[in-house]
Design a protein around this motif. Structure first.
Motif, PDB file in Angstrom:
ATOM      1  N   CYS A  24      -5.321  25.253 -10.930  1.00 14.87           N
ATOM      2  CA  CYS A  24      -4.529  24.614  -9.885  1.00 14.87           C
ATOM      3  C   CYS A  24      -5.311  24.660  -8.578  1.00 14.87           C
ATOM      4  O   CYS A  24      -6.174  25.515  -8.386  1.00 14.87           O
ATOM      5  CB  CYS A  24      -3.151  25.266  -9.739  1.00 14.87           C
ATOM      6  SG  CYS A  24      -3.105  26.882  -8.964  1.00 14.87           S
ATOM      7  N   SER A  26      -5.159  24.799  -4.300  1.00 14.73           N
ATOM      8  CA  SER A  26      -4.309  25.209  -3.189  1.00 14.73           C
ATOM      9  C   SER A  26      -3.784  23.954  -2.503  1.00 14.73           C
ATOM     10  O   SER A  26      -4.320  22.854  -2.690  1.00 14.73           O
ATOM     11  CB  SER A  26      -5.095  26.073  -2.198  1.00 14.73           C
ATOM     12  OG  SER A  26      -6.169  25.341  -1.651  1.00 14.73           O
ATOM     13  N   GLU A  27      -2.730  24.115  -1.731  1.00 10.54           N
ATOM     14  CA  GLU A  27      -2.102  22.975  -1.054  1.00 10.54           C
ATOM     15  C   GLU A  27      -3.096  22.216  -0.170  1.00 10.54           C
ATOM     16  O   GLU A  27      -3.059  20.996  -0.088  1.00 10.54           O
ATOM     17  CB  GLU A  27      -0.925  23.490  -0.214  1.00 10.54           C
ATOM     18  CG  GLU A  27      -0.074  22.416   0.399  1.00 10.54           C
ATOM     19  CD  GLU A  27       0.841  21.714  -0.594  1.00 10.54           C
ATOM     20  OE1 GLU A  27       1.357  20.646  -0.226  1.00 10.54           O
ATOM     21  OE2 GLU A  27       1.033  22.204  -1.710  1.00 10.54           O
ATOM     22  N   ASP A  28      -4.018  22.942   0.480  1.00 10.49           N
ATOM     23  CA  ASP A  28      -4.992  22.298   1.363  1.00 10.49           C
ATOM     24  C   ASP A  28      -6.249  21.816   0.626  1.00 10.49           C
ATOM     25  O   ASP A  28      -7.135  21.218   1.228  1.00 10.49           O
ATOM     26  CB  ASP A  28      -5.384  23.231   2.507  1.00 10.49           C
ATOM     27  CG  ASP A  28      -6.027  24.531   2.038  1.00 10.49           C
ATOM     28  OD1 ASP A  28      -6.288  24.685   0.829  1.00 10.49           O
ATOM     29  OD2 ASP A  28      -6.243  25.414   2.888  1.00 10.49           O
ATOM     30  N   TRP A  31      -9.113  25.738  -2.223  1.00 10.14           N
ATOM     31  CA  TRP A  31      -9.284  26.700  -3.308  1.00 10.14           C
ATOM     32  C   TRP A  31      -8.956  26.061  -4.649  1.00 10.14           C
ATOM     33  O   TRP A  31      -8.060  25.233  -4.745  1.00 10.14           O
ATOM     34  CB  TRP A  31      -8.354  27.886  -3.139  1.00 10.14           C
ATOM     35  CG  TRP A  31      -8.633  28.793  -1.996  1.00 10.14           C
ATOM     36  CD1 TRP A  31      -9.676  28.737  -1.121  1.00 10.14           C
ATOM     37  CD2 TRP A  31      -7.832  29.902  -1.591  1.00 10.14           C
ATOM     38  NE1 TRP A  31      -9.576  29.752  -0.211  1.00 10.14           N
ATOM     39  CE2 TRP A  31      -8.458  30.484  -0.471  1.00 10.14           C
ATOM     40  CE3 TRP A  31      -6.668  30.463  -2.060  1.00 10.14           C
ATOM     41  CZ2 TRP A  31      -7.948  31.591   0.168  1.00 10.14           C
ATOM     42  CZ3 TRP A  31      -6.149  31.577  -1.426  1.00 10.14           C
ATOM     43  CH2 TRP A  31      -6.790  32.133  -0.317  1.00 10.14           C
ATOM     44  N   ILE A  33      -8.025  27.610  -8.466  1.00  6.22           N
ATOM     45  CA  ILE A  33      -7.699  28.843  -9.181  1.00  6.22           C
ATOM     46  C   ILE A  33      -7.733  28.536 -10.668  1.00  6.22           C
ATOM     47  O   ILE A  33      -7.153  27.539 -11.113  1.00  6.22           O
ATOM     48  CB  ILE A  33      -6.320  29.380  -8.766  1.00  6.22           C
ATOM     49  CG1 ILE A  33      -6.291  29.578  -7.254  1.00  6.22           C
ATOM     50  CG2 ILE A  33      -5.992  30.664  -9.504  1.00  6.22           C
ATOM     51  CD1 ILE A  33      -4.941  29.868  -6.700  1.00  6.22           C
ATOM     52  N   ILE A  43     -10.598  32.805  -8.307  1.00  7.57           N
ATOM     53  CA  ILE A  43     -10.302  31.940  -7.175  1.00  7.57           C
ATOM     54  C   ILE A  43     -11.635  31.461  -6.618  1.00  7.57           C
ATOM     55  O   ILE A  43     -12.525  32.257  -6.344  1.00  7.57           O
ATOM     56  CB  ILE A  43      -9.489  32.694  -6.093  1.00  7.57           C
ATOM     57  CG1 ILE A  43      -8.201  33.244  -6.717  1.00  7.57           C
ATOM     58  CG2 ILE A  43      -9.179  31.761  -4.928  1.00  7.57           C
ATOM     59  CD1 ILE A  43      -7.419  34.148  -5.802  1.00  7.57           C
ATOM     60  N   LEU A  66       0.289  28.260  -7.559  1.00  5.19           N
ATOM     61  CA  LEU A  66       0.171  28.830  -6.218  1.00  5.19           C
ATOM     62  C   LEU A  66       1.230  28.202  -5.322  1.00  5.19           C
ATOM     63  O   LEU A  66       1.422  26.982  -5.338  1.00  5.19           O
ATOM     64  CB  LEU A  66      -1.223  28.555  -5.651  1.00  5.19           C
ATOM     65  CG  LEU A  66      -1.575  29.172  -4.310  1.00  5.19           C
ATOM     66  CD1 LEU A  66      -1.560  30.696  -4.390  1.00  5.19           C
ATOM     67  CD2 LEU A  66      -2.949  28.697  -3.853  1.00  5.19           C
ATOM     68  N   MET A  70       0.443  29.305   0.031  1.00  7.01           N
ATOM     69  CA  MET A  70      -0.693  30.069  -0.490  1.00  7.01           C
ATOM     70  C   MET A  70      -0.494  31.573  -0.344  1.00  7.01           C
ATOM     71  O   MET A  70      -1.455  32.327  -0.338  1.00  7.01           O
ATOM     72  CB  MET A  70      -2.000  29.634   0.176  1.00  7.01           C
ATOM     73  CG  MET A  70      -2.352  28.199  -0.084  1.00  7.01           C
ATOM     74  SD  MET A  70      -3.786  27.503   0.764  1.00  7.01           S
ATOM     75  CE  MET A  70      -4.819  28.829   1.162  1.00  7.01           C
ATOM     76  N   LEU A  73       1.084  33.844  -5.835  1.00  2.00           N
ATOM     77  CA  LEU A  73       0.608  33.212  -7.060  1.00  2.00           C
ATOM     78  C   LEU A  73       1.513  33.666  -8.196  1.00  2.00           C
ATOM     79  O   LEU A  73       1.783  34.864  -8.337  1.00  2.00           O
ATOM     80  CB  LEU A  73      -0.837  33.629  -7.355  1.00  2.00           C
ATOM     81  CG  LEU A  73      -1.436  33.087  -8.655  1.00  2.00           C
ATOM     82  CD1 LEU A  73      -1.688  31.593  -8.554  1.00  2.00           C
ATOM     83  CD2 LEU A  73      -2.725  33.825  -8.990  1.00  2.00           C
ATOM     84  N   ASN A  88      -0.934  37.273  -1.944  1.00  2.18           N
ATOM     85  CA  ASN A  88      -2.251  36.967  -1.401  1.00  2.18           C
ATOM     86  C   ASN A  88      -2.590  38.005  -0.339  1.00  2.18           C
ATOM     87  O   ASN A  88      -2.213  37.884   0.818  1.00  2.18           O
ATOM     88  CB  ASN A  88      -2.243  35.557  -0.805  1.00  2.18           C
ATOM     89  CG  ASN A  88      -3.585  35.152  -0.246  1.00  2.18           C
ATOM     90  OD1 ASN A  88      -4.493  35.958  -0.117  1.00  2.18           O
ATOM     91  ND2 ASN A  88      -3.710  33.886   0.100  1.00  2.18           N
TER      92      ASN A  88
END
Length: 116
Positions: A24, A26-28, A31, A33, A43, A66, A70, A73, A88
């Protein structure tokens, strides 16, 4: 990571030793994972194609997600009932994340908590 518009490989993430079970972003989008059958959760920094952190659990991870912030997880594991939540620590430690990047070889071994 493959660019489907340019039809070329743009990032290569090395260090995985078994079949990937889930990934997956990260929203931004900074990252990536990944989890694998050997129990490793890694990560990655997408722009650097470099491992940030890694843990190894004693039970293979089957799925992960995630949170949008963030900060948490969620993972599920083979033959385990329930969802495990991981905080995190980099977000709450107050220190810079860049200085804590893993070498690509550092893997912390973690035992899942038992529930009876």
């Amino acid at each position: 990571m493959f660019d489907v518009i340019a039809l070329k490989l743009v990032r290569k993430f090395q260090g995985l030793s078994d079949r990937i079970t889930d990934i997956c972003f990260s929203e931004d989008g900074k990252w990536l994972i990944s989890s694998s059958m050997d129990g490793a959760l890694r990560i990655w920094d997408v722009s650097l194609a470099r491992q940030i952190d890694a843990i190894h659990v004693d039970v293979s991870i089957t799925a992960l997600s995630l949170s949008p912030n963030m900060d948490v997880l969620a993972t599920t594991h083979v033959d385990q009932n329930g969802v495990y939540l991981w905080v995190n620590q980099a977000m709450f430690s107050g220190g810079p994340l860049v200085g804590s990047y893993g070498s690509g070889k550092d893997v912390v071994k973690v035992k899942l908590p038992s529930v009876s």
